[in-house]
Design a protein around this motif. Structure first.
Motif, PDB file in Angstrom:
ATOM      1  N   ASN A  22       0.800  -1.236   0.000  1.00  0.00           N
ATOM      2  CA  ASN A  22       0.000   0.000   0.000  1.00  0.00           C
ATOM      3  C   ASN A  22       0.831   1.284   0.000  1.00  0.00           C
ATOM      4  O   ASN A  22       0.754   2.092   0.921  1.00  0.00           O
ATOM      5  CB  ASN A  22      -0.941   0.005   1.209  1.00  0.00           C
ATOM      6  CG  ASN A  22      -2.027  -1.040   1.074  1.00  0.00           C
ATOM      7  OD1 ASN A  22      -2.599  -1.212  -0.013  1.00  0.00           O
ATOM      8  ND2 ASN A  22      -2.310  -1.752   2.150  1.00  0.00           N
ATOM      9  N   HIS A  24       0.399   3.903  -1.424  1.00  0.00           N
ATOM     10  CA  HIS A  24      -0.425   5.123  -1.381  1.00  0.00           C
ATOM     11  C   HIS A  24      -0.767   5.548   0.036  1.00  0.00           C
ATOM     12  O   HIS A  24      -1.335   6.605   0.253  1.00  0.00           O
ATOM     13  CB  HIS A  24      -1.711   4.919  -2.196  1.00  0.00           C
ATOM     14  CG  HIS A  24      -2.643   3.903  -1.603  1.00  0.00           C
ATOM     15  ND1 HIS A  24      -2.268   2.594  -1.358  1.00  0.00           N
ATOM     16  CD2 HIS A  24      -3.933   4.011  -1.186  1.00  0.00           C
ATOM     17  CE1 HIS A  24      -3.298   1.953  -0.820  1.00  0.00           C
ATOM     18  NE2 HIS A  24      -4.310   2.779  -0.705  1.00  0.00           N
ATOM     19  N   LEU A  25      -0.419   4.668   1.019  1.00  0.00           N
ATOM     20  CA  LEU A  25      -0.684   5.019   2.420  1.00  0.00           C
ATOM     21  C   LEU A  25       0.600   5.350   3.179  1.00  0.00           C
ATOM     22  O   LEU A  25       0.548   5.773   4.333  1.00  0.00           O
ATOM     23  CB  LEU A  25      -1.379   3.844   3.133  1.00  0.00           C
ATOM     24  CG  LEU A  25      -2.710   3.353   2.556  1.00  0.00           C
ATOM     25  CD1 LEU A  25      -3.223   2.151   3.343  1.00  0.00           C
ATOM     26  CD2 LEU A  25      -3.742   4.478   2.551  1.00  0.00           C
ATOM     27  N   ARG A  32       1.881   8.470  -2.371  1.00  0.00           N
ATOM     28  CA  ARG A  32       0.906   9.091  -1.474  1.00  0.00           C
ATOM     29  C   ARG A  32       0.837  10.609  -1.693  1.00  0.00           C
ATOM     30  O   ARG A  32      -0.237  11.206  -1.624  1.00  0.00           O
ATOM     31  CB  ARG A  32       1.274   8.784  -0.016  1.00  0.00           C
ATOM     32  CG  ARG A  32       0.406   9.557   0.947  1.00  0.00           C
ATOM     33  CD  ARG A  32       0.407   8.981   2.330  1.00  0.00           C
ATOM     34  NE  ARG A  32      -0.076   9.986   3.292  1.00  0.00           N
ATOM     35  CZ  ARG A  32      -0.216   9.755   4.575  1.00  0.00           C
ATOM     36  NH1 ARG A  32       0.088   8.573   5.073  1.00  0.00           N
ATOM     37  NH2 ARG A  32      -0.651  10.693   5.391  1.00  0.00           N
ATOM     38  N   LYS A  35      -1.302  11.253  -4.708  1.00  0.00           N
ATOM     39  CA  LYS A  35      -2.689  10.918  -4.363  1.00  0.00           C
ATOM     40  C   LYS A  35      -3.318  12.089  -3.600  1.00  0.00           C
ATOM     41  O   LYS A  35      -4.425  12.533  -3.920  1.00  0.00           O
ATOM     42  CB  LYS A  35      -2.727   9.650  -3.503  1.00  0.00           C
ATOM     43  CG  LYS A  35      -4.109   9.251  -3.047  1.00  0.00           C
ATOM     44  CD  LYS A  35      -4.071   8.283  -1.859  1.00  0.00           C
ATOM     45  CE  LYS A  35      -3.749   8.995  -0.553  1.00  0.00           C
ATOM     46  NZ  LYS A  35      -3.837   8.121   0.622  1.00  0.00           N
ATOM     47  N   TYR A  39      -6.593  14.416  -4.266  1.00  0.00           N
ATOM     48  CA  TYR A  39      -7.669  14.489  -3.261  1.00  0.00           C
ATOM     49  C   TYR A  39      -7.913  15.940  -2.836  1.00  0.00           C
ATOM     50  O   TYR A  39      -9.057  16.344  -2.627  1.00  0.00           O
ATOM     51  CB  TYR A  39      -7.303  13.658  -2.020  1.00  0.00           C
ATOM     52  CG  TYR A  39      -7.525  12.158  -2.149  1.00  0.00           C
ATOM     53  CD1 TYR A  39      -8.023  11.584  -3.308  1.00  0.00           C
ATOM     54  CD2 TYR A  39      -7.242  11.315  -1.070  1.00  0.00           C
ATOM     55  CE1 TYR A  39      -8.225  10.209  -3.399  1.00  0.00           C
ATOM     56  CE2 TYR A  39      -7.442   9.947  -1.148  1.00  0.00           C
ATOM     57  CZ  TYR A  39      -7.925   9.398  -2.311  1.00  0.00           C
ATOM     58  OH  TYR A  39      -8.130   8.045  -2.387  1.00  0.00           O
ATOM     59  N   ASP A  54      -9.573   4.157   0.757  1.00  0.00           N
ATOM     60  CA  ASP A  54      -8.170   3.858   0.450  1.00  0.00           C
ATOM     61  C   ASP A  54      -7.751   2.465   0.894  1.00  0.00           C
ATOM     62  O   ASP A  54      -6.615   2.076   0.692  1.00  0.00           O
ATOM     63  CB  ASP A  54      -7.261   4.867   1.174  1.00  0.00           C
ATOM     64  CG  ASP A  54      -7.090   6.135   0.363  1.00  0.00           C
ATOM     65  OD1 ASP A  54      -7.712   6.235  -0.711  1.00  0.00           O
ATOM     66  OD2 ASP A  54      -6.326   7.012   0.802  1.00  0.00           O
ATOM     67  N   GLU A  55      -8.652   1.753   1.563  1.00  0.00           N
ATOM     68  CA  GLU A  55      -8.222   0.469   2.120  1.00  0.00           C
ATOM     69  C   GLU A  55      -9.175  -0.656   1.781  1.00  0.00           C
ATOM     70  O   GLU A  55      -9.375  -1.569   2.570  1.00  0.00           O
ATOM     71  CB  GLU A  55      -8.050   0.604   3.644  1.00  0.00           C
ATOM     72  CG  GLU A  55      -6.888   1.542   3.977  1.00  0.00           C
ATOM     73  CD  GLU A  55      -6.664   1.710   5.466  1.00  0.00           C
ATOM     74  OE1 GLU A  55      -6.147   0.758   6.067  1.00  0.00           O
ATOM     75  OE2 GLU A  55      -7.009   2.779   5.999  1.00  0.00           O
ATOM     76  N   SER A 114      -8.531   4.658  -3.894  1.00  0.00           N
ATOM     77  CA  SER A 114      -7.140   4.438  -4.315  1.00  0.00           C
ATOM     78  C   SER A 114      -6.652   3.126  -3.751  1.00  0.00           C
ATOM     79  O   SER A 114      -7.068   2.721  -2.659  1.00  0.00           O
ATOM     80  CB  SER A 114      -6.215   5.550  -3.809  1.00  0.00           C
ATOM     81  OG  SER A 114      -6.599   6.775  -4.345  1.00  0.00           O
ATOM     82  N   HIS A 132      -0.473   1.436  -8.631  1.00  0.00           N
ATOM     83  CA  HIS A 132      -1.563   2.027  -7.851  1.00  0.00           C
ATOM     84  C   HIS A 132      -2.458   2.877  -8.745  1.00  0.00           C
ATOM     85  O   HIS A 132      -1.962   3.587  -9.618  1.00  0.00           O
ATOM     86  CB  HIS A 132      -1.002   2.861  -6.701  1.00  0.00           C
ATOM     87  CG  HIS A 132      -0.240   2.019  -5.714  1.00  0.00           C
ATOM     88  ND1 HIS A 132       0.995   1.490  -6.005  1.00  0.00           N
ATOM     89  CD2 HIS A 132      -0.571   1.573  -4.475  1.00  0.00           C
ATOM     90  CE1 HIS A 132       1.400   0.752  -4.974  1.00  0.00           C
ATOM     91  NE2 HIS A 132       0.481   0.782  -4.034  1.00  0.00           N
ATOM     92  N   MET A 134      -6.138   5.421  -8.923  1.00  0.00           N
ATOM     93  CA  MET A 134      -7.197   6.153  -8.242  1.00  0.00           C
ATOM     94  C   MET A 134      -8.423   6.202  -9.152  1.00  0.00           C
ATOM     95  O   MET A 134      -8.306   6.463 -10.345  1.00  0.00           O
ATOM     96  CB  MET A 134      -6.771   7.581  -7.941  1.00  0.00           C
ATOM     97  CG  MET A 134      -7.863   8.365  -7.230  1.00  0.00           C
ATOM     98  SD  MET A 134      -7.533  10.125  -7.209  1.00  0.00           S
ATOM     99  CE  MET A 134      -6.000  10.164  -6.301  1.00  0.00           C
TER     100      MET A 134
END
Ligand code: PHE
Length: 362
Positions: A22, A24-25, A32, A35, A39, A54-55, A114, A132, A134
């Motif tokens: 992950n 993006h986290l 991230r 992203k 957002y 996101d999860e 995402s 990844h 979105m």
């Protein structure tokens, strides 16, 4: 990949080990950062309108990833050669669009999603089996649009979003595209350093997709974009493997970068270590798909393999056999590779071509 009638998953240990990463986290990770940059646009211009997810579980049903999105039964993306199957009805999502109908059915009519997506693919500087995406979806209440069409609302929103992300002076253009689940469909391109680059796919959601989402008669739009691609363009990151490296010369360049800063810093490449290449040539087994070879190379060579190209192809008309020669380029993002280490991996790949793929080395 089907053996003695029993289903065998094609998810390799190498891919399995990355399912929970992950990026993006991960705080400070460029994936991230980009992203959040996107957002922030939606938060600023449509406060409260787009909840973010996101999860969500990357394992999705074939129905969610393909059927509900009207992807034809014989579409190549459904094949085991292209998609990672956990079992006959479960895949690792190949795109974040897999969540469209479930989220819409749950009563959420606008959202951003995402997360990592998975595709079996070729090996080069811009492809990696995990990447990844979105997704953004907006479905309208009846009469919400007034005079404007859905397509106009889509283009207006996504042009503004792209200008927010790239800077107001960037040139954009719409190119007609085809996706089974939207019509009409487009790709949005931006002119960056004199070159047109695709940044997202989008379109007006097909009525039947909305029926599958229990929203018959409504209308809306959707877009999907690759976050690695966005980060590579925005920061000037030259190779997709860098996102997965642990090299602090990479990460320290993103410490404290504010996703909403007007100008993002350019990535300064650290000296490239020398590449070295090895060829392998073999007679193909009866059932052959190059993605099997690529997964095998990824499993044994990991991120040390930068590129794999077919450089020769030979049809033996007498025996009906075909041989191919591939050139593997090895290069580490972190150090100079030892000849012995490369030979060792190359050898393991040669052995696996015989034992696992059923190829015959020449
Ligand atoms: N899911 C598409 C892809 O992966 C992108 C897309 C999303 C296109 C939403 C249209 C609408 O390429």
């Amino acid at each position: 990949m089907f053996q003695t009638g029993k289903f065998v998953s094609n998810i390799t240990p190498q891919v399995a080990s990355k399912i929970g990463a992950n990026l993006h986290l991960v705080k400070g990770h460029p994936i991230r950062i980009v992203k959040e940059r996107v957002y922030n646009f939606f938060k600023k211009y449509q406060p409260g309108r787009f909840p973010v997810f996101d999860e969500l579980n990357p394992y999705v049903s074939v129905k969610d990833n393909f059927d509900d999105l009207l992807i034809p039964q014989d579409h190549p993306s459904r094949r085991m050669a292209d998609t990672y199957y956990a079992d006959t009805s479960t895949v690792l999502r190949t795109h974040t669009s897999a969540h469209q109908t479930t989220l819409l059915r749950s009563g959420c009519d606008s959202f951003l999603v995402s997360g990592p997506c998975f595709r079996r693919d070729s090996i080069d500087g811009s492809h990696y089996p995990v990447f990844h995406q979105m997704e953004g979806v907006r479905v309208f209440d009846e009469d919400a649009l007034g005079e404007q069409t859905v397509a106009e609302h889509l283009q207006e929103t996504l042009t503004a979003m792209t200008k927010h992300v790239f800077g107001t002076e960037v040139e954009t253009r719409w190119v007609d595209e085809y996706f089974p689940f939207t019509d009409p469909s487009w790709e949005l391109e931006v002119k960056f350093n004199g070159e047109w680059m695709e940044v997202l796919g989008c379109g007006v959601i097909q009525p039947r997709v909305l029926e599958n989402s229990r929203l018959p008669g409504r209308s809306g739009w959707a877009f999907g974009q690759g976050l690695e691609r966005l980060a590579m363009i925005l920061f000037g990151i030259p190779d997709i493997r860098l996102f997965w490296s642990a090299d602090e010369r990479f990460f320290k360049q993103f410490v404290g970068v504010d996703p909403s800063a007007e100008r993002l810093p350019r990535f300064i490449p650290f000296s490239a270590f020398p590449p070295t290449s090895r060829d392998v040539s073999f007679w193909l087994p009866a059932q052959y798909n190059a993605h099997d070879l690529y997964d095998l190379i990824r499993a044994l060579g990991g991120d040390l393999v930068e590129d794999v190209k077919e450089i020769d192809h030979f049809d033996d008309t007498r025996s009906g056999r075909t041989a191919k020669c591939y050139r593997l380029v090895y290069r580490s993002m972190e150090r100079t590779l030892e000849t012995e280490e490369v030979n060792h991996i190359q050898n393991a790949i040669r052995v696996a071509i015989q034992d696992k793929l059923g190829g015959v080395l020449r």
